[in-house]
Write an enzyme that holds these catalytic residues in place. Structure first.
Site, mmCIF file in Angstrom:
data_model
loop_
_atom_site.group_PDB
_atom_site.id
_atom_site.type_symbol
_atom_site.label_atom_id
_atom_site.label_comp_id
_atom_site.label_asym_id
_atom_site.label_seq_id
_atom_site.Cartn_x
_atom_site.Cartn_y
_atom_site.Cartn_z
ATOM 1 N N LYS A 50 -22.209 -35.833 39.823
ATOM 2 C CA LYS A 50 -21.334 -36.744 39.606
ATOM 3 C C LYS A 50 -20.539 -37.053 40.956
ATOM 4 O O LYS A 50 -20.501 -36.117 41.746
ATOM 5 C CB LYS A 50 -20.354 -36.366 38.260
ATOM 6 C CG LYS A 50 -19.500 -35.319 38.747
ATOM 7 C CD LYS A 50 -19.031 -34.770 37.301
ATOM 8 C CE LYS A 50 -17.926 -33.570 37.542
ATOM 9 N NZ LYS A 50 -17.651 -32.773 36.439
ATOM 10 N N ARG A 148 -10.232 -32.678 25.467
ATOM 11 C CA ARG A 148 -10.414 -33.629 26.536
ATOM 12 C C ARG A 148 -11.631 -34.468 26.112
ATOM 13 O O ARG A 148 -11.449 -35.915 26.005
ATOM 14 C CB ARG A 148 -10.608 -33.205 27.751
ATOM 15 C CG ARG A 148 -10.537 -34.067 28.951
ATOM 16 C CD ARG A 148 -10.866 -33.382 30.197
ATOM 17 N NE ARG A 148 -12.302 -32.820 30.647
ATOM 18 C CZ ARG A 148 -12.912 -32.404 31.561
ATOM 19 N NH1 ARG A 148 -12.168 -32.323 32.743
ATOM 20 N NH2 ARG A 148 -14.220 -31.852 31.615
ATOM 21 N N TYR A 269 5.205 -40.189 61.565
ATOM 22 C CA TYR A 269 6.232 -41.013 60.657
ATOM 23 C C TYR A 269 7.238 -40.039 60.134
ATOM 24 O O TYR A 269 7.308 -38.967 59.861
ATOM 25 C CB TYR A 269 5.403 -41.566 59.673
ATOM 26 C CG TYR A 269 4.497 -42.472 59.811
ATOM 27 C CD1 TYR A 269 5.103 -43.745 60.120
ATOM 28 C CD2 TYR A 269 3.353 -42.665 59.651
ATOM 29 C CE1 TYR A 269 4.417 -44.899 60.447
ATOM 30 C CE2 TYR A 269 2.345 -43.686 60.093
ATOM 31 C CZ TYR A 269 3.174 -45.000 60.272
ATOM 32 O OH TYR A 269 2.588 -46.027 60.536
#
Ligand SMILES: *Cc1c(COP(=O)(O)O)cnc(C)c1O
Length: 387
Positions: A50, A148, A269
């Site tokens: 997958k 699930r 940043y």
């Protein structure tokens, strides 16, 4: 009109034009499959491919696994299964995420098997098979603790009384571990016992419970078929022991610039990293847009031990400095002799001591997420292709 396109069919990115170089070792992948097969005793060893074979590429990984002897593949989505079918004409292919309403004809067209996870799905597949006049194969998923996907254990125990079971071939009864990598977790044994109880009511149906880590559990819950994913791609299925798998994925980044940063200056940043002295900073051409997690950012002061990303420069670990940007990562190379690195050199982001497990840990996540996010802008090189 809308069209969809697959990244995998896009023009390949050349080494010279890429910021990151991804190496995938198909011989190691095949070797890992054989290692797992040997660990699984007599059970059939399938492969979970997958998420584009955990980021390594279905079109490359599946033929390598098939050549090693793998006959059964698992994916999450119908779209992934169609891609597996294109490169593995004779393979058995299961779709884990269940049967969406109305998709049965697509399963038949491509010779795929759904993993049915509810009575509704079982009824839909059974009705389809009755209409087709053929008992097409499917798997049934029983949920033994994840909560699930799948029938509950009590539903599973009533399965044998359902008339629809006669309408199709139940080719596999499966369940999935919650935390097989935690060898001492009592939930493993509870799941094994619950799975055995359901299995006993359905004699003659092949059964499958173990993922990568499940294969290595002391109880050897291999049943008839094991379903490794992560370990195939080099992830450690036994985190408290030495990794028995070979690394499959390597990643290098190119140095875009090298600069000296003066004391009290910040890098990146939001000015989250402070130079306590003069530091040499290399800017690398990989960022979070390449799937390298921003959570690997190094926020603190130079010289501090931070749980943050690292790179290897000539085998020596060097820490990240500041926030990971979209396309760039800054690292502190002060400890590397100045003449040892120059613009255009590559450094190791995944490889050596920076295993996928370690990269995941340093980013506060798991190696699975590192693999499945591997970027689409890398120049990909496949090594160890057979035949
Ligand atoms: C992803 C998945 C696997 C493979 O698990 P790994 O931990 O990667 O080995 C096996 N079975 C099911 C149901 C899965 O969803």
């Amino acid at each position: 009109m809308t069209t969809t396109e697959q990244t995998s069919t896009a023009t390949p990115i050349s080494q010279e034009s890429a910021g990151g170089l991804l190496h995938i070792d198909l011989a190691a992948l095949a070797s890992n499959w054989r290692t797992l097969r040997n660990a699984a005793g007599g059970a059939e060893t399938a492969a979970v491919v997958k998420a584009d074979a955990y980021g390594t590429g279905i079109e490359q990984a599946v033929p390598a696994l098939a050549q090693a002897g793998c006959r059964t593949f698992f994916v999450a989505h119908l779209s992934e299964a169609v891609r597996v079918r294109a490169v593995a004409p004779g393979a058995t292919i299961y779709v884990l995420n269940g049967l969406f309403p109305g998709t049965s004809p697509a399963y038949l067209r491509h010779g795929l098997r759904p993993v049915l996870g509810s009575f509704e799905e079982i009824e839909e597949w059974a009705a389809f098979c009755r209409a087709e006049g053929w008992r097409h194969a499917a798997a049934i998923h029983v949920d033994t603790g994840m909560n699930r996907l799948g029938l509950t254990v009590s539903q599973g125990l009533t399965l044998r009384d359902r008339a629809e079971l006669k309408d199709f071939e139940t080719a596999l009864l499966m369940s999935h571990f919650v935390s097989a990598e935690e060898t001492g977790n009592p939930i493993n044994l509870r799941q094994i016992e619950a799975f055995k109880a359901v299995r006993e009511t359905l004699p003659g149906i092949p059964a499958s419970l173990a993922n990568s880590s499940g294969i290595f559990l002391e109880e050897k819950p291999h049943f008839d078929l094991v379903r490794p994913g992560y370990a195939l791609y080099g992830g450690n299925p036994v985190p408290d022991r030495e990794n028995p798998m070979r690394p499959v994925v390597g990643l290098e980044a190119r140095i875009v610039q090298l600069r000296w940063v003066e004391e009290d200056e910040t890098v990146g940043y939001n000015a989250r990293w402070l130079a306590l002295g003069r530091r040499r900073i290399a800017t690398l051409s990989i960022g979070y847009a390449d799937g390298y997690p921003r959570s690997a950012s190094a926020r603190g002061k130079s010289g501090e031990e931070l749980l943050a990303g690292q790179v290897l420069v000539a085998g020596r670990p060097c820490p990240f400095a500041g926030n990971v940007s979209m396309d760039l990562i800054t690292v502190d190379l002060t400890d590397i002799p100045e003449n040892d690195v120059k613009r255009g050199d590559t450094v190791t982001m995944i490889g050596g001591s920076l295993t996928i497990d370690e990269v995941g840990r340093r980013a506060g996540t798991i190696g699975y997420e590192i693999l499945t996010n591997l970027g689409r802008r890398y120049a990909r090189t496949y090594h160890g292709r057979q035949g």
